[in-house]
Each structure stands twice: as structure tokens, then as C-alpha cells.
Scaffold this active site. Structure first.
Site, PDB file in Angstrom:
ATOM      1  N   PHE A 123      16.198   7.947  -1.317  1.00  0.00           N
ATOM      2  CA  PHE A 123      15.502   8.265  -2.574  1.00  0.00           C
ATOM      3  C   PHE A 123      14.113   8.757  -2.189  1.00  0.00           C
ATOM      4  O   PHE A 123      13.385   8.047  -1.491  1.00  0.00           O
ATOM      5  CB  PHE A 123      15.416   6.991  -3.411  1.00  0.00           C
ATOM      6  CG  PHE A 123      14.710   7.124  -4.732  1.00  0.00           C
ATOM      7  CD1 PHE A 123      15.409   7.570  -5.856  1.00  0.00           C
ATOM      8  CD2 PHE A 123      13.379   6.781  -4.873  1.00  0.00           C
ATOM      9  CE1 PHE A 123      14.771   7.671  -7.088  1.00  0.00           C
ATOM     10  CE2 PHE A 123      12.733   6.879  -6.096  1.00  0.00           C
ATOM     11  CZ  PHE A 123      13.437   7.328  -7.206  1.00  0.00           C
ATOM     12  N   GLY A 129       0.246  12.234  -0.442  1.00  0.00           N
ATOM     13  CA  GLY A 129      -0.841  12.225  -1.415  1.00  0.00           C
ATOM     14  C   GLY A 129      -0.413  11.774  -2.804  1.00  0.00           C
ATOM     15  O   GLY A 129      -1.169  11.955  -3.772  1.00  0.00           O
ATOM     16  N   TRP A 156       7.696   7.806   3.068  1.00  0.00           N
ATOM     17  CA  TRP A 156       8.260   6.458   2.872  1.00  0.00           C
ATOM     18  C   TRP A 156       9.706   6.508   2.384  1.00  0.00           C
ATOM     19  O   TRP A 156      10.068   5.861   1.411  1.00  0.00           O
ATOM     20  CB  TRP A 156       7.387   5.642   1.894  1.00  0.00           C
ATOM     21  CG  TRP A 156       5.978   5.539   2.353  1.00  0.00           C
ATOM     22  CD1 TRP A 156       4.890   6.122   1.776  1.00  0.00           C
ATOM     23  CD2 TRP A 156       5.489   4.837   3.511  1.00  0.00           C
ATOM     24  NE1 TRP A 156       3.766   5.833   2.507  1.00  0.00           N
ATOM     25  CE2 TRP A 156       4.101   5.038   3.578  1.00  0.00           C
ATOM     26  CE3 TRP A 156       6.105   4.061   4.506  1.00  0.00           C
ATOM     27  CZ2 TRP A 156       3.308   4.513   4.583  1.00  0.00           C
ATOM     28  CZ3 TRP A 156       5.321   3.525   5.509  1.00  0.00           C
ATOM     29  CH2 TRP A 156       3.939   3.750   5.526  1.00  0.00           C
ATOM     30  N   THR A 158      13.298   5.515   2.672  1.00  0.00           N
ATOM     31  CA  THR A 158      14.191   4.515   3.267  1.00  0.00           C
ATOM     32  C   THR A 158      15.454   5.203   3.779  1.00  0.00           C
ATOM     33  O   THR A 158      16.025   6.038   3.082  1.00  0.00           O
ATOM     34  CB  THR A 158      14.539   3.441   2.220  1.00  0.00           C
ATOM     35  OG1 THR A 158      13.333   2.792   1.831  1.00  0.00           O
ATOM     36  CG2 THR A 158      15.518   2.411   2.761  1.00  0.00           C
ATOM     37  N   LEU A 331       6.266 -25.621   8.773  1.00  0.00           N
ATOM     38  CA  LEU A 331       6.819 -25.577  10.129  1.00  0.00           C
ATOM     39  C   LEU A 331       5.742 -25.612  11.204  1.00  0.00           C
ATOM     40  O   LEU A 331       6.043 -25.937  12.360  1.00  0.00           O
ATOM     41  CB  LEU A 331       7.684 -24.321  10.313  1.00  0.00           C
ATOM     42  CG  LEU A 331       9.180 -24.513  10.014  1.00  0.00           C
ATOM     43  CD1 LEU A 331       9.422 -24.677   8.519  1.00  0.00           C
ATOM     44  CD2 LEU A 331      10.001 -23.343  10.537  1.00  0.00           C
ATOM     45  N   GLY A 332       4.508 -25.271  10.861  1.00  0.00           N
ATOM     46  CA  GLY A 332       3.448 -25.296  11.867  1.00  0.00           C
ATOM     47  C   GLY A 332       3.767 -24.354  13.016  1.00  0.00           C
ATOM     48  O   GLY A 332       4.208 -23.220  12.804  1.00  0.00           O
ATOM     49  N   GLU A 356       8.901   0.576  -4.401  1.00  0.00           N
ATOM     50  CA  GLU A 356       9.466   0.690  -5.764  1.00  0.00           C
ATOM     51  C   GLU A 356       8.438   0.283  -6.818  1.00  0.00           C
ATOM     52  O   GLU A 356       8.777  -0.262  -7.872  1.00  0.00           O
ATOM     53  CB  GLU A 356      10.801  -0.046  -5.865  1.00  0.00           C
ATOM     54  CG  GLU A 356      11.778   0.504  -4.802  1.00  0.00           C
ATOM     55  CD  GLU A 356      13.235   0.341  -5.100  1.00  0.00           C
ATOM     56  OE1 GLU A 356      13.577   0.025  -6.251  1.00  0.00           O
ATOM     57  OE2 GLU A 356      14.041   0.548  -4.171  1.00  0.00           O
ATOM     58  N   GLY A 357       7.170   0.539  -6.493  1.00  0.00           N
ATOM     59  CA  GLY A 357       6.059   0.254  -7.408  1.00  0.00           C
ATOM     60  C   GLY A 357       5.330  -1.004  -6.998  1.00  0.00           C
ATOM     61  O   GLY A 357       5.913  -2.090  -6.967  1.00  0.00           O
TER      62      GLY A 357
HETATM   63  N1  CAA Z   1      12.185   5.218 -18.007  1.00  0.00           N
HETATM   64  C1  CAA Z   1      12.357   6.475 -18.477  1.00  0.00           C
HETATM   65  N2  CAA Z   1      11.333   7.334 -18.635  1.00  0.00           N
HETATM   66  C2  CAA Z   1      10.105   6.915 -18.302  1.00  0.00           C
HETATM   67  C3  CAA Z   1       9.849   5.623 -17.810  1.00  0.00           C
HETATM   68  C4  CAA Z   1      10.969   4.751 -17.661  1.00  0.00           C
HETATM   69  N3  CAA Z   1      10.820   3.505 -17.198  1.00  0.00           N
HETATM   70  N4  CAA Z   1       8.546   5.484 -17.561  1.00  0.00           N
HETATM   71  C5  CAA Z   1       7.977   6.646 -17.893  1.00  0.00           C
HETATM   72  N5  CAA Z   1       8.919   7.511 -18.346  1.00  0.00           N
HETATM   73  C6  CAA Z   1       8.718   8.864 -18.849  1.00  0.00           C
HETATM   74  C7  CAA Z   1       7.790   8.807 -20.059  1.00  0.00           C
HETATM   75  O1  CAA Z   1       8.545   8.585 -21.244  1.00  0.00           O
HETATM   76  C8  CAA Z   1       7.177  10.169 -20.044  1.00  0.00           C
HETATM   77  O2  CAA Z   1       8.108  11.111 -20.547  1.00  0.00           O
HETATM   78  P1  CAA Z   1       7.648  12.259 -21.600  1.00  0.00           P
HETATM   79  O3  CAA Z   1       6.547  13.020 -20.925  1.00  0.00           O
HETATM   80  O4  CAA Z   1       8.886  13.050 -21.795  1.00  0.00           O
HETATM   81  O5  CAA Z   1       7.163  11.522 -22.790  1.00  0.00           O
HETATM   82  C9  CAA Z   1       7.038  10.463 -18.562  1.00  0.00           C
HETATM   83  O6  CAA Z   1       7.992   9.623 -17.904  1.00  0.00           O
HETATM   84  C10 CAA Z   1       5.669  10.173 -18.017  1.00  0.00           C
HETATM   85  O7  CAA Z   1       5.378   8.821 -18.311  1.00  0.00           O
HETATM   86  P2  CAA Z   1       3.934   8.210 -18.054  1.00  0.00           P
HETATM   87  O8  CAA Z   1       2.910   9.058 -18.747  1.00  0.00           O
HETATM   88  O9  CAA Z   1       4.003   6.764 -18.354  1.00  0.00           O
HETATM   89  O10 CAA Z   1       3.786   8.458 -16.484  1.00  0.00           O
HETATM   90  P3  CAA Z   1       2.609   8.141 -15.523  1.00  0.00           P
HETATM   91  O11 CAA Z   1       2.348   9.332 -14.698  1.00  0.00           O
HETATM   92  O12 CAA Z   1       1.448   7.538 -16.283  1.00  0.00           O
HETATM   93  O13 CAA Z   1       3.310   7.042 -14.574  1.00  0.00           O
HETATM   94  C11 CAA Z   1       3.539   4.902 -13.469  1.00  0.00           C
HETATM   95  C12 CAA Z   1       2.958   5.769 -14.595  1.00  0.00           C
HETATM   96  C13 CAA Z   1       4.339   3.811 -14.168  1.00  0.00           C
HETATM   97  C14 CAA Z   1       2.400   4.288 -12.681  1.00  0.00           C
HETATM   98  C15 CAA Z   1       4.498   5.675 -12.504  1.00  0.00           C
HETATM   99  O14 CAA Z   1       3.797   6.734 -11.862  1.00  0.00           O
HETATM  100  C16 CAA Z   1       5.076   4.769 -11.451  1.00  0.00           C
HETATM  101  O15 CAA Z   1       6.040   4.037 -11.694  1.00  0.00           O
HETATM  102  N6  CAA Z   1       4.516   4.782 -10.214  1.00  0.00           N
HETATM  103  C17 CAA Z   1       5.062   4.052  -9.093  1.00  0.00           C
HETATM  104  C18 CAA Z   1       6.057   4.916  -8.356  1.00  0.00           C
HETATM  105  C19 CAA Z   1       6.981   4.099  -7.510  1.00  0.00           C
HETATM  106  O16 CAA Z   1       7.476   3.060  -7.903  1.00  0.00           O
HETATM  107  N7  CAA Z   1       7.272   4.628  -6.324  1.00  0.00           N
HETATM  108  C20 CAA Z   1       8.208   4.029  -5.442  1.00  0.00           C
HETATM  109  C21 CAA Z   1       8.932   5.106  -4.700  1.00  0.00           C
HETATM  110  S1  CAA Z   1      10.497   4.659  -4.003  1.00  0.00           S
HETATM  111  C22 CAA Z   1      10.129   3.688  -2.690  1.00  0.00           C
HETATM  112  O17 CAA Z   1       9.398   2.790  -2.818  1.00  0.00           O
HETATM  113  C23 CAA Z   1      10.757   3.938  -1.358  1.00  0.00           C
HETATM  114  C24 CAA Z   1      12.125   3.403  -1.213  1.00  0.00           C
HETATM  115  O18 CAA Z   1      13.002   4.143  -0.798  1.00  0.00           O
HETATM  116  C25 CAA Z   1      12.404   1.986  -1.453  1.00  0.00           C
END
Ligand code: CAA
Length: 376
Positions: A123, A129, A156, A158, A331-332, A356-357
Site C-alpha cells: 500500500f 514530503g 515507507w 511495507t 523482568l529487569g 497507518e496514521g
Molecule cells: N473515509 C472516506 N473518506 C474520507 C475519510 C474516511 N475515513 N476521511 C476523509 N475522507 C474524505 C473526505 O470526505 C474528503 O472528501 P471530499 O473532498 O470529497 O469531501 C477528503 O477525504 C478529504 O478529507 P479531509 O479534508 O478530512 O482530508 P485531510 O487532508 O484534512 O486529511 C488526515 C486529514 C485524517 C490527517 C489524513 O491526511 C490522514 O489520515 N493522514 C494520515 C495518513 C496515514 O495514515 N498514512 C499511513 C500510510 S500507510 C502506512 O503507514 C504504511 C504501511 O504500509 C503500513
């Protein structure tokens, strides 16, 4: 929480428990020390249906739902959290294809994922950036006839370098922010796609985490997942489910730390603090898994679960860190010994608060949904 499990849920849990104990646990320490990507173990999980816990049987999955998935992930993560994250991301990508793909995409990709023909799927949202502010990503996808040409660097990822398929979010419209992003299914062997050398990580060392460099990478238009402009929604929807998985993974790591703390307390009855710490971890893990199962059951019921998933991820991942520190305190010096694996649990738990956030992102998601008055 004592649940009346359905036969499918109990079967997923029991299968995962058996594979965790027989296959994963005996190798988890050496795979961590030697940074060994667990290809054969992942394929064994796939053969048992665990690459498609929530994928319909016609596509090779178990069709068992999110509660079954959480139960399976907790079992696996208690044995080897690194193998588990590769399995989790694979399930997340498979679900995105099931939910947002067309019949052709489901037929072309899902059986190859669920069968384990590919040892993992990846994913790819983050960039060097663009981490927490994911919608500021800059990787471009430009339409060229019946294909898109992708250019940029993703971060990043996986299972980078091992995945047979990546779900890559790229910008198709630079004039828009989140609505300018589209999702693409990019084969691991696509010309123009290169996975860099794996990152040297604090934890989850058996899972390969790389950048993906896309240079003139041509992807058929038939591999675009959903219409143009919904890639960010696909990513956010996928991460809602993914966060249920990470909370279960954190509970698995905390469960392993708890078991070490209990074993120590039993062997050292004079150390009352060790016993009370073990008891406290027990309470934390049960509270955390309750939140995890609540989010999972809302997902299974088709109800909104964005906030419950964020709450579960926030609580369980922070809790797993505390649980590991508690176990280390009991456990020390023995806790410093790699053979006891508690130091590994502490290292593995740390990243669950980031990927994942981050915890900060979960707080934002919870607060936004709360103030918008979204129920659940
Ligand atoms: N489900 C569906 N749609 C969603 C949603 C959700 N949970 N959250 C937001 N949206 C949609 C909104 O409805 C909006 O849609 P419209 O423009 O059509 O109305 C759009 O997405 C934008 O929403 P926001 O304005 O809320 O978006 P934002 O830019 O403010 O994002 C944020 C906010 C929650 C911080 C988001 O950027 C976020 O989750 N960031 C963290 C990213 C993350 O988790 N990355 C992990 C990557 S994977 C990883 O870790 C590696 C791996 O392989 C394990």
C-alpha cells in the site's frame, strides 16, 4: 470481552493461533535479528485463507469479516508482529480491490493475492514530503492513451521489493488537493518501478520497508482503481479498516508482553510488584481489545466506524507501549536478553503508534468526527 463467536470467526482465530505457534513463533527472533523477509510463512498464511479474511470466497478469501480478521491478527502478532504487518497490508489492498474494483480487476488480481502466488501486496500512500498530511502527495500520474505514466517517490512501503502488486496513490489533477488523487494497481515487476534498499528500522525488522521510485512507470488505464479523483477516499477508507488491524496487532504484541510478565511473576512470587504489573497489563489489553472488537463489529454491520477505528488504534498502540515497558520493568536484566523477546516486543510496539496514521492523526480524526456529531 467474551464473545459468542460465529463458526467462521472461531475458525479464523484458531487457524491463526495454530500457524502462529507452529510456524511463526519459532522463527520470529532469528528473522528479526537477520532481517529475513518471511516469504514462506506468508504464503502459508495465504494458503490458510488469511490473505483474504474479509474477501468473498469466490475470490479465494474466507469471507469471515472484520471481527474474524481482528481475532486472527491478534493471534499472529503475539507470535511475530513483522510477518503480521505484511499480512495486514495485503488484506487491506485486497479489500480495496474488492470494494472499489470492477469485475475485471477483482478477477485479475484477487486470486493471485489470496492464493499467495504473490507473497504480499503493498500500500503506497506516503512520500518523503507527505506523511501525516497525506493529501499533499506529489507523485504524478499523467494519462497517455490507454495508460498512465507515473513519476515520483513513495515512502515507507511495507513489503517493498517483495510485493507482487502495489496500490499506489498518485496525483492526476494538480489543481485539486485530495480530489486530485487517483489510485493505481501497479504490478511489482512493472518497468520503471524500483524498490530501494530496505530501511534499517527499530522494530518489525523482518518486514521489508522501502521507498518505491517510479520513473516513467506505465500502468494500463484498466489498472486505475475507481474513477479519477477518488484515490484519497480509497486510501482513507482502506486505512479505517487498516487501523482496526493495527489495534489488533498492538493487542497481540501487548498479549505477548503480558504472558512474559505473568511467567516472571509466577517464577518470582516474592516480587509483589511484578504480579500487580501483570494484572494491570491484563486490564489494559482487555480494554484495548474491547475497543478493537467494537470497531470491527461496526464495520461488519456496515455502520460508520471511522471514529471507533481511530479510538481503537490510539488506545491500543499507546497501551502496547506501556504494556511492554511494564513487562521490561518486571523482568529487569532478564528483559534485556533478546531470548526473552520482551525487548523485541517493545521495539515492535513503537511503530504501531506511527504507521497507518500517528497517534496525533488519530486524535484529529476522533475530534473531527466527535464535533461533527457522527454517532458511534
Ligand atoms: N473515509 C472516506 N473518506 C474520507 C475519510 C474516511 N475515513 N476521511 C476523509 N475522507 C474524505 C473526505 O470526505 C474528503 O472528501 P471530499 O473532498 O470529497 O469531501 C477528503 O477525504 C478529504 O478529507 P479531509 O479534508 O478530512 O482530508 P485531510 O487532508 O484534512 O486529511 C488526515 C486529514 C485524517 C490527517 C489524513 O491526511 C490522514 O489520515 N493522514 C494520515 C495518513 C496515514 O495514515 N498514512 C499511513 C500510510 S500507510 C502506512 O503507514 C504504511 C504501511 O504500509 C503500513
Amino acid at each position: 470481552m467474551d464473545l459468542a463467536l460465529t463458526p467462521a470467526q472461531a475458525a479464523a482465530r484458531d487457524t491463526a493461533r495454530r500457524l502462529a505457534q507452529e510456524l511463526l513463533a519459532p522463527h520470529a527472533r532469528t528473522f528479526d535479528a537477520e532481517h529475513t523477509f518471511p516469504t514462506a510463512h506468508l504464503q502459508a498464511l495465504a494458503r490458510a485463507g488469511l490473505f483474504g479474511v474479509n474477501i468473498r470466497p469466490e475470490h479465494g478469501g474466507l469471507g469471515a469479516g472484520a471481527v474474524a480478521y481482528a481475532l486472527a491478527v491478534r493471534e499472529l502478532a503475539a507470535a511475530c508482529a513483522a510477518t503480521t504487518v505484511a499480512m495486514m497490508v495485503t488484506n487491506m489492498v485486497a479489500e480495496a480491490i474488492q470494494t472499489f474494483g470492477d469485475d475485471d480487476q477483482r478477477a485479475r488480481f484477487l486470486p493471485r493475492i489470496t492464493s499467495g502466488e504473490w507473497p504480499a501486496a503493498g500500500f503506497s500512500l506516503s512520500e518523503p514530503g507527505a506523511g501525516s498530511d497525506a493529501s499533499s502527495l506529489t507523485t504524478r500520474a499523467v494519462r497517455d492513451g490507454d495508460a498512465y505514466v507515473l513519476d515520483g517517490t513513495k515512502a515507507w512501503v511495507t513489503s517493498g521489493g517483495h510485493a507482487g502488486l502495489y496500490l499506489v496513490m498518485a496525483r492526476t489533477n494538480p489543481a485539486e488537493k485530495s480530489r486530485g488523487i487517483s489510485a493505481f494497481l501497479v504490478p511489482g515487476d512493472a518497468p520503471g518501478l524500483t524498490a530501494t534498499k530496505p530501511e534499517e528500522k527499530m522494530g518489525l525488522r523482518a518486514s521489508a520497508t522501502t521507498q518505491l521510485v517510479l520513473e516513467g512507470c506505465r500502468v494500463p488505464a484498466a489498472n486505475r482503481l475507481g474513477p479519477e479523483g477518488i484515490g484519497f477516499r480509497i486510501a482513507m477508507t482502506s486505512l479505517d479498516g487498516g487501523r482496526v488491524g493495527v489495534s489488533a496487532q498492538a493487542c497481540g504484541i501487548a498479549t505477548a508482553a503480558h504472558e512474559a510478565a505473568v511467567a516472571y511473576a509466577r517464577a518470582h512470587p516474592a516480587e509483589g510488584d511484578a504480579a500487580t504489573r501483570a494484572g494491570e497489563i491484563d486490564a489494559w489489553v482487555r480494554a484495548g481489545f474491547g475497543l478493537c472488537l467494537r470497531a470491527a463489529s461496526l464495520k461488519d454491520a456496515g455502520r460508520p466506524f471511522t471514529r471507533p477505528a481511530a479510538m481503537a488504534k490510539l488506545y491500543c498502540t499507546e497501551m502496547a507501549g506501556r504494556a511492554c515497558q511494564h513487562a521490561l520493568r518486571s523482568l529487569g536484566l532478564a528483559g534485556q536478553d533478546a531470548a526473552a523477546r520482551v525487548e523485541q516486543y517493545a521495539r515492535d510496539a513503537r511503530i504501531t503508534r506511527i504507521y497507518e496514521g500517528t497517534s496525533e492523526v488519530q486524535r484529529i480524526v476522533i475530534a473531527r468526527e466527535l464535533l461533527r456529531g457522527v454517532s458511534a
